[in-house]
Write a protein that holds these residues in place. Sequence first.
Motif, PDB file in Angstrom:
ATOM      1  N   LEU A  71      36.341  32.453  38.624  1.00  0.00           N
ATOM      2  CA  LEU A  71      35.413  33.470  39.114  1.00  0.00           C
ATOM      3  C   LEU A  71      36.130  34.757  39.494  1.00  0.00           C
ATOM      4  CD1 LEU A  71      33.148  31.219  41.372  1.00  0.00           C
ATOM      5  CD2 LEU A  71      32.371  32.524  39.383  1.00  0.00           C
ATOM      6  N   ILE A  72      37.410  34.638  39.831  1.00  0.00           N
ATOM      7  CA  ILE A  72      38.189  35.801  40.262  1.00  0.00           C
ATOM      8  C   ILE A  72      38.911  36.367  39.038  1.00  0.00           C
ATOM      9  CG2 ILE A  72      39.986  36.608  41.832  1.00  0.00           C
ATOM     10  CD1 ILE A  72      39.362  34.136  43.574  1.00  0.00           C
ATOM     11  N   PRO A  73      38.762  37.651  38.749  1.00  0.00           N
ATOM     12  CA  PRO A  73      39.311  38.224  37.505  1.00  0.00           C
ATOM     13  C   PRO A  73      40.830  38.250  37.497  1.00  0.00           C
ATOM     14  CG  PRO A  73      38.526  39.947  38.968  1.00  0.00           C
ATOM     15  CD  PRO A  73      38.107  38.642  39.598  1.00  0.00           C
ATOM     16  N   PRO A  74      41.390  38.342  36.253  1.00  0.00           N
ATOM     17  CA  PRO A  74      40.725  38.358  34.939  1.00  0.00           C
ATOM     18  C   PRO A  74      40.309  36.950  34.521  1.00  0.00           C
ATOM     19  CG  PRO A  74      43.092  38.526  34.661  1.00  0.00           C
ATOM     20  CD  PRO A  74      42.841  38.552  36.135  1.00  0.00           C
ATOM     21  N   SER A  75      39.180  36.850  33.801  1.00  0.00           N
ATOM     22  CA  SER A  75      38.615  35.550  33.453  1.00  0.00           C
ATOM     23  C   SER A  75      38.129  35.560  32.014  1.00  0.00           C
ATOM     24  CB  SER A  75      37.446  35.233  34.395  1.00  0.00           C
ATOM     25  OG  SER A  75      36.757  34.087  33.986  1.00  0.00           O
ATOM     26  N   ASN A  76      38.696  34.675  31.193  1.00  0.00           N
ATOM     27  CA  ASN A  76      38.291  34.602  29.785  1.00  0.00           C
ATOM     28  C   ASN A  76      36.830  34.199  29.636  1.00  0.00           C
ATOM     29  OD1 ASN A  76      40.744  35.331  28.634  1.00  0.00           O
ATOM     30  ND2 ASN A  76      41.525  33.235  28.641  1.00  0.00           N
ATOM     31  N   LEU A 127      25.584  38.956  47.076  1.00  0.00           N
ATOM     32  CA  LEU A 127      26.918  38.372  47.100  1.00  0.00           C
ATOM     33  C   LEU A 127      27.679  38.711  45.826  1.00  0.00           C
ATOM     34  CD1 LEU A 127      28.250  36.507  49.274  1.00  0.00           C
ATOM     35  CD2 LEU A 127      27.730  34.595  47.769  1.00  0.00           C
ATOM     36  N   THR A 128      26.948  38.755  44.720  1.00  0.00           N
ATOM     37  CA  THR A 128      27.535  39.090  43.415  1.00  0.00           C
ATOM     38  C   THR A 128      27.441  40.571  43.108  1.00  0.00           C
ATOM     39  OG1 THR A 128      26.992  36.898  42.535  1.00  0.00           O
ATOM     40  CG2 THR A 128      27.381  38.657  40.935  1.00  0.00           C
ATOM     41  N   LEU A 129      26.317  41.188  43.408  1.00  0.00           N
ATOM     42  CA  LEU A 129      26.012  42.530  42.906  1.00  0.00           C
ATOM     43  C   LEU A 129      26.432  43.662  43.833  1.00  0.00           C
ATOM     44  CD1 LEU A 129      22.452  41.811  41.454  1.00  0.00           C
ATOM     45  CD2 LEU A 129      24.631  41.856  40.231  1.00  0.00           C
ATOM     46  N   TRP A 130      26.717  43.355  45.097  1.00  0.00           N
ATOM     47  CA  TRP A 130      27.029  44.438  46.027  1.00  0.00           C
ATOM     48  C   TRP A 130      28.261  45.229  45.595  1.00  0.00           C
ATOM     49  CZ3 TRP A 130      31.411  44.885  49.280  1.00  0.00           C
ATOM     50  CH2 TRP A 130      31.380  46.001  50.137  1.00  0.00           C
ATOM     51  N   VAL A 151      34.311  42.320  38.608  1.00  0.00           N
ATOM     52  CA  VAL A 151      34.176  42.714  40.011  1.00  0.00           C
ATOM     53  C   VAL A 151      33.162  41.824  40.721  1.00  0.00           C
ATOM     54  CG1 VAL A 151      33.501  44.592  41.556  1.00  0.00           C
ATOM     55  CG2 VAL A 151      34.859  45.092  39.532  1.00  0.00           C
ATOM     56  N   GLY A 152      32.079  41.470  40.018  1.00  0.00           N
ATOM     57  CA  GLY A 152      31.044  40.649  40.623  1.00  0.00           C
ATOM     58  C   GLY A 152      31.501  39.255  40.991  1.00  0.00           C
ATOM     59  N   GLY A 153      32.543  38.741  40.328  1.00  0.00           N
ATOM     60  CA  GLY A 153      33.012  37.401  40.611  1.00  0.00           C
ATOM     61  C   GLY A 153      33.969  37.299  41.781  1.00  0.00           C
ATOM     62  N   VAL A 154      34.457  38.432  42.299  1.00  0.00           N
ATOM     63  CA  VAL A 154      35.490  38.400  43.339  1.00  0.00           C
ATOM     64  C   VAL A 154      34.980  37.742  44.622  1.00  0.00           C
ATOM     65  CG1 VAL A 154      36.928  39.813  44.844  1.00  0.00           C
ATOM     66  CG2 VAL A 154      36.735  40.393  42.419  1.00  0.00           C
ATOM     67  N   ILE A 155      33.880  38.271  45.167  1.00  0.00           N
ATOM     68  CA  ILE A 155      33.366  37.734  46.437  1.00  0.00           C
ATOM     69  C   ILE A 155      32.880  36.288  46.286  1.00  0.00           C
ATOM     70  CG2 ILE A 155      31.615  38.027  48.235  1.00  0.00           C
ATOM     71  CD1 ILE A 155      31.833  41.039  47.849  1.00  0.00           C
ATOM     72  N   PRO A 156      32.084  35.948  45.246  1.00  0.00           N
ATOM     73  CA  PRO A 156      31.701  34.542  45.087  1.00  0.00           C
ATOM     74  C   PRO A 156      32.897  33.601  44.975  1.00  0.00           C
ATOM     75  CG  PRO A 156      30.287  35.920  43.736  1.00  0.00           C
ATOM     76  CD  PRO A 156      31.358  36.805  44.273  1.00  0.00           C
ATOM     77  N   ILE A 162      35.889  33.982  46.311  1.00  0.00           N
ATOM     78  CA  ILE A 162      36.484  33.850  47.648  1.00  0.00           C
ATOM     79  C   ILE A 162      35.602  32.981  48.541  1.00  0.00           C
ATOM     80  CG2 ILE A 162      37.117  35.126  49.732  1.00  0.00           C
ATOM     81  CD1 ILE A 162      37.938  37.456  47.890  1.00  0.00           C
ATOM     82  N   VAL A 163      34.279  33.160  48.427  1.00  0.00           N
ATOM     83  CA  VAL A 163      33.351  32.374  49.246  1.00  0.00           C
ATOM     84  C   VAL A 163      33.477  30.882  48.929  1.00  0.00           C
ATOM     85  CG1 VAL A 163      30.901  31.844  49.598  1.00  0.00           C
ATOM     86  CG2 VAL A 163      31.686  34.215  49.664  1.00  0.00           C
ATOM     87  N   ILE A 164      33.481  30.534  47.637  1.00  0.00           N
ATOM     88  CA  ILE A 164      33.588  29.120  47.274  1.00  0.00           C
ATOM     89  C   ILE A 164      34.945  28.556  47.685  1.00  0.00           C
ATOM     90  CG2 ILE A 164      33.708  27.512  45.333  1.00  0.00           C
ATOM     91  CD1 ILE A 164      31.455  28.972  44.024  1.00  0.00           C
ATOM     92  N   GLY A 165      36.005  29.336  47.518  1.00  0.00           N
ATOM     93  CA  GLY A 165      37.316  28.885  47.984  1.00  0.00           C
ATOM     94  C   GLY A 165      37.329  28.633  49.485  1.00  0.00           C
ATOM     95  N   SER A 166      36.683  29.508  50.249  1.00  0.00           N
ATOM     96  CA  SER A 166      36.619  29.336  51.706  1.00  0.00           C
ATOM     97  C   SER A 166      35.822  28.090  52.082  1.00  0.00           C
ATOM     98  CB  SER A 166      35.977  30.579  52.348  1.00  0.00           C
ATOM     99  OG  SER A 166      36.715  31.750  52.039  1.00  0.00           O
TER     100      SER A 166
END
Length: 431
Positions: free
Chosen positions: A152-157, A421-424, A176-181, A183-187
């Motif tokens: 989910l965190i870039p870069p992602s094939n 969470l994704t789009l902000w 960019v949209g995958g960064v916060i999700p 981190i959230v799932i990792g947390s």
Amino acid sequence: MDTEALILLTGFIVLLLLDVPIAVCIGGATVLTIYAIGDVPTGYVVAQRMSTGIASFPLLAIPFFVLSGVLMGEGGMARRLIDFANFLVGGFRGGLCYVNTITCMMFGAVSGSASAAVSSIGGFMIPEMTRKGYGREFSVALTTTSATTGLLIPPSNIMIVYAVVASNVSVAALFVGGVIPGIVIGSLIMFAAWLSNPSRTAVESLDASERPSLWAALIGALPSMLLIVIVLGGILGGVFSATEASAVAVAYALFLGIVVYREIKVGDLHRILLKSVKTTSVVMFLIGASQAMSWALSFEQVPQAVSAALLGISDNPLVTLLIINILLLIVGTFMDMTPAVLIFTPIFLPVVMSSGMDPVHFGVLMIANLCIGLCTPPVGTCLFIGCGVGGTTLAKVIRPLLPIFIAMFFGLMLITYWPALTLWLPRMLGL
């Protein structure tokens, strides 16, 4: 369901049950379906759709990101990222849990491969956590699930694959949209580990002697972590496109491995390139075959039929999204992530877009959903790699996996029903 659609579904399932490679399953079922249609030349249509399906400029990023990931994996990055995570969180009670998860997140992000994260990080962390008293099965479960967050965190094939299949979706916005999700799932995985693992009673924080100094940790890990900054910064700054960023990533990873870390020799490049070519060939074959299947699905109006069926169950978008999530969770248990994205994006994307859902949001949702499938039998790639690295069995790992699965599912629901969470972040950056 008409005859041709039934042939497509039956042919695919039968070939899958015969343990035929997934790309051949897709291609074989497509050939049978187009032949059954009868109004079009089968060989010409399949060849034409496969060739045009991979003739896409954004897809050029895949071989480069695959190569940069292999270079990073071979270049000694894993140990340095472990040291950095150890400095950050190793002092907390049960700190190796958090070291494991954070390292997998960072390594998965810069390498773009969950499987590489499991094998590279797990090869060191699983024996170390076992020695410290966490339990081998718990250590395997934690490593396996944590490794998927890097997708989910870039870069992602896989985000590039989704962008190509979905059409007119910005790769930069997905990155960019995958960064916060991510981190959230990792947390949430770390929180589940804190709640459920034996460290609360058996393992104290790491001794100061076991943790590197700030300077040593930064010097070792900072060059590797800069890859994410270079790729995202270059794309967002307009310096290069996502495809060009992949070539920059290769040059940077090669520089790190040969000049900075000095763990890659010139003689190793032939083996590294061959490994990258094999991986890329499999992915491109999958994409080509799936694009031919997408043509057959569209010709038979399967997406429209699925949309009508789902909306027939409920016209409430919240219920529709829940049904799609359940279906994808089931799909993820027996199908790897890339073919699942290639096959089901053309089917489900029109349904969610008709409800007003942003395609970037759905892409991150789909990838987060299928990440769970990488850790579930019978096809869970990361799970089987983790069991192999940890020297344990699937049956023993299932129990410690369950609380982490619950945390990942909760994160999936947050991503699904909280679009901001994704789009902000993409919207804030004008993507």
